[in-house]
Every structure is written in C-alpha cells, then in structure tokens.
Motif scaffolding. Structure first.
Motif, PDB file in Angstrom:
ATOM      1  N   SER A 171       0.828  -1.211   0.000  1.00 59.73           N
ATOM      2  CA  SER A 171       0.000   0.000   0.000  1.00 59.73           C
ATOM      3  C   SER A 171       0.864   1.264   0.000  1.00 59.73           C
ATOM      4  N   LEU A 172       2.014   1.208   0.675  1.00 57.00           N
ATOM      5  CA  LEU A 172       2.940   2.358   0.638  1.00 57.00           C
ATOM      6  C   LEU A 172       3.361   2.635  -0.803  1.00 57.00           C
ATOM      7  N   LYS A 173       3.651   1.557  -1.542  1.00 57.01           N
ATOM      8  CA  LYS A 173       4.049   1.694  -2.954  1.00 57.01           C
ATOM      9  C   LYS A 173       2.898   2.273  -3.770  1.00 57.01           C
ATOM     10  N   ASN A 174       1.698   1.721  -3.560  1.00 59.60           N
ATOM     11  CA  ASN A 174       0.527   2.204  -4.305  1.00 59.60           C
ATOM     12  C   ASN A 174       0.251   3.675  -4.020  1.00 59.60           C
ATOM     13  N   LEU A 175       0.436   4.079  -2.770  1.00 63.42           N
ATOM     14  CA  LEU A 175       0.214   5.487  -2.396  1.00 63.42           C
ATOM     15  C   LEU A 175       1.038   6.418  -3.280  1.00 63.42           C
ATOM     16  N   GLN A 176       2.262   5.996  -3.562  1.00 67.05           N
ATOM     17  CA  GLN A 176       3.168   6.866  -4.313  1.00 67.05           C
ATOM     18  C   GLN A 176       2.881   6.900  -5.804  1.00 67.05           C
ATOM     19  N   THR A 177       1.887   6.114  -6.253  1.00 70.82           N
ATOM     20  CA  THR A 177       1.481   6.207  -7.663  1.00 70.82           C
ATOM     21  C   THR A 177       0.499   7.369  -7.885  1.00 70.82           C
ATOM     22  N   PHE A 178      -0.039   7.934  -6.780  1.00 74.43           N
ATOM     23  CA  PHE A 178      -0.917   9.110  -6.911  1.00 74.43           C
ATOM     24  C   PHE A 178      -0.027  10.339  -7.110  1.00 74.43           C
ATOM     25  N   PRO A 179      -0.190  11.051  -8.237  1.00 72.26           N
ATOM     26  CA  PRO A 179       0.739  12.149  -8.536  1.00 72.26           C
ATOM     27  C   PRO A 179       0.814  13.200  -7.440  1.00 72.26           C
ATOM     28  N   TRP A 180      -0.338  13.576  -6.841  1.00 76.13           N
ATOM     29  CA  TRP A 180      -0.316  14.606  -5.801  1.00 76.13           C
ATOM     30  C   TRP A 180       0.300  14.101  -4.503  1.00 76.13           C
ATOM     31  N   VAL A 181       0.349  12.782  -4.322  1.00 71.76           N
ATOM     32  CA  VAL A 181       1.044  12.230  -3.143  1.00 71.76           C
ATOM     33  C   VAL A 181       2.554  12.296  -3.374  1.00 71.76           C
ATOM     34  N   SER A 182       3.006  11.797  -4.520  1.00 72.84           N
ATOM     35  CA  SER A 182       4.451  11.761  -4.774  1.00 72.84           C
ATOM     36  C   SER A 182       5.037  13.176  -4.866  1.00 72.84           C
ATOM     37  N   GLN A 183       4.231  14.123  -5.425  1.00 69.98           N
ATOM     38  CA  GLN A 183       4.711  15.517  -5.494  1.00 69.98           C
ATOM     39  C   GLN A 183       4.906  16.105  -4.102  1.00 69.98           C
ATOM     40  N   LYS A 184       3.950  15.841  -3.211  1.00 67.40           N
ATOM     41  CA  LYS A 184       4.036  16.404  -1.858  1.00 67.40           C
ATOM     42  C   LYS A 184       5.158  15.745  -1.051  1.00 67.40           C
ATOM     43  N   ILE A 185       5.415  14.475  -1.306  1.00 70.99           N
ATOM     44  CA  ILE A 185       6.530  13.813  -0.621  1.00 70.99           C
ATOM     45  C   ILE A 185       7.839  14.458  -1.089  1.00 70.99           C
ATOM     46  N   ALA A 186       7.944  14.649  -2.418  1.00 70.42           N
ATOM     47  CA  ALA A 186       9.169  15.226  -2.994  1.00 70.42           C
ATOM     48  C   ALA A 186       9.436  16.625  -2.448  1.00 70.42           C
ATOM     49  N   SER A 187       8.362  17.395  -2.186  1.00 69.74           N
ATOM     50  CA  SER A 187       8.576  18.762  -1.695  1.00 69.74           C
ATOM     51  C   SER A 187       8.600  18.826  -0.158  1.00 69.74           C
TER      52      SER A 187
END
Ligand SMILES: [Zn+2]
Length: 221
Positions: A171-187
């Motif tokens: 589920s952690l991996k799947n979470l990061q497939t959502f673009p707005w999730v991965s963008q917010k993690i990156a920032s």
C-alpha cells in the motif's frame, strides 16, 4: 427494541453527559472553524481496531479512511467509483494533511481470506468469483506472493501475519502512484508511515523503509 440498539442509545446518553460536556469547546471550535486534521489514517473496517481509540485522539485529530484490510489501491483513471482514492484525494489535496499512516493489524479477516483463497487455488475448491471481498483483496496479491516467497512452509495463520506486513508495504508503494502524493513527498510536505497493531498485546510496530523491517513504535521516532 433490540438489545444491541439499546446499548448504543445508552452509550449515546453517556456521550452526551460526559464526553460532549467535557469537550464542548473542541466541538465548538470544530463547528466554527471546520476540521484541520494533520494526519490521515487508513485503517481496516475490523471492529476491534479503531485508530482513534488506540491513539487516544479526539474529534478533529484524524481523517480516517476505513476499508477491508486497510488497502490503498494504485492510482487509476478508469472512470470507476473509487471510494478510497476519493477520500485520499480529499485528505491530501483539500485538507492538506501532513502524514498518512496505513494502520494494519494482526488477525485481519481480509488478509486471511486472501491467503486461504490463494492456497486453495489449484485444488478442487471453488474460488469465490462473485465476491466483492475476493476482488478487492486482489490488490494485495503482490503481498501474498512476497510472503509465500519468503516463507513457503508457514501455516496459514503465520503466513497471514507476514502477508499483512507485506500488504502494508504494498500500500505504501501504491500510495506513491498518486501524482499529488508523490509531489508532496518530494517537496517535503507529506510523510508516509506503515503501522501494524498487534491485537493480543495492544502494541504497534512501525515499518522502517531504511532497515526494511518492523520495529517497536516507541523505539522508532
Ligand atoms: Zn482487518
């Protein structure tokens, strides 16, 4: 009236007399200013595992998504009805929550059914083709495969515990497939956590991505 409903009404009376009285200001603030939770929890529908009770939170603290086996599906744009993804979007994009905790637990019925269904496949047992649960649990199939690969000889109960842990990682991996999730993690605006609640002991273990194993909550942060 049914005894179960009577119990609820009794509980409601107690809530009104004690909890609501004591937390009147909390409810007043939440009414006036709206909710501003900083934490989103994805928990199982299991009646024994309430994240707010386990963490002693009050109204307004947690934005909670509950589904069978606390699964996050991958990001999909297929015109389907995605309840979990909709709640996730609201939490991340509208409420701007800062942490997502995937809150798993031992003895999870959804995980046990996944393990049983897969271990029955190939035998003459009939797979439940029309089951919503079986279809939903297909999302955690990579977790079953990983658990089986690591420990092929475990009995169902132990394999299910291991599968539950891998399902959190899935589920952690799947979470990061959502673009707005991965963008917010990156920032640096969003952090992800995977917690596993052990029913018999009432303790929580956290997944450490660095060490790739689960460790006691008190020792982790
Ligand atoms: Zn469960």
């Amino acid at each position: 009236m049914a005894t179960e409903i009577k119990t609820l009404i009794q509980g409601y009376k107690q809530f009104r007399q004690k909890y609501f009285e004591e937390k009147k200001q909390v409810f007043k603030d939440l009414t006036l200013h709206g909710q501003k939770p900083k934490i989103l929890v994805v928990a199982c529908s299991d009646s024994r595992v309430d994240p707010a009770i386990v963490t002693n939170c009050k109204p307004g603290d947690l934005f909670v998504i509950r589904n069978v086996a606390n699964i996050i599906p991958p990001f999909e744009k297929d015109n389907g009805y995605h309840g979990t993804s909709a709640a996730l979007e609201f939490g991340v994009c509208n409420l701007k929550i800062k942490h997502i905790i995937i809150f798993g637990h031992t003895q999870c019925g959804g995980i046990i059914s996944l393990v049983k269904d897969n271990s029955l496949k190939g035998s003459c047992q009939k797979h439940q083709q029309n089951s919503f649960i079986a279809k939903w649990m297909e999302l955690a199939k990579p977790a079953y495969d990983a658990a089986l690969c690591e420990a092929p000889d475990l009995p169902t109960e132990k394999l299910s515990e291991l599968c539950g842990q891998y399902s959190l990682i899935n589920s952690l991996k799947n979470l990061q497939t959502f673009p707005w999730v991965s963008q917010k993690i990156a920032s640096g605006k969003l952090s992800l956590h995977a917690w596993n609640f052990d029913l018999p002991t009432g303790t929580i273990k956290v997944y450490s991505e660095e060490q790739q194993h689960f460790t006691e909550l008190n020792d982790y942060y």
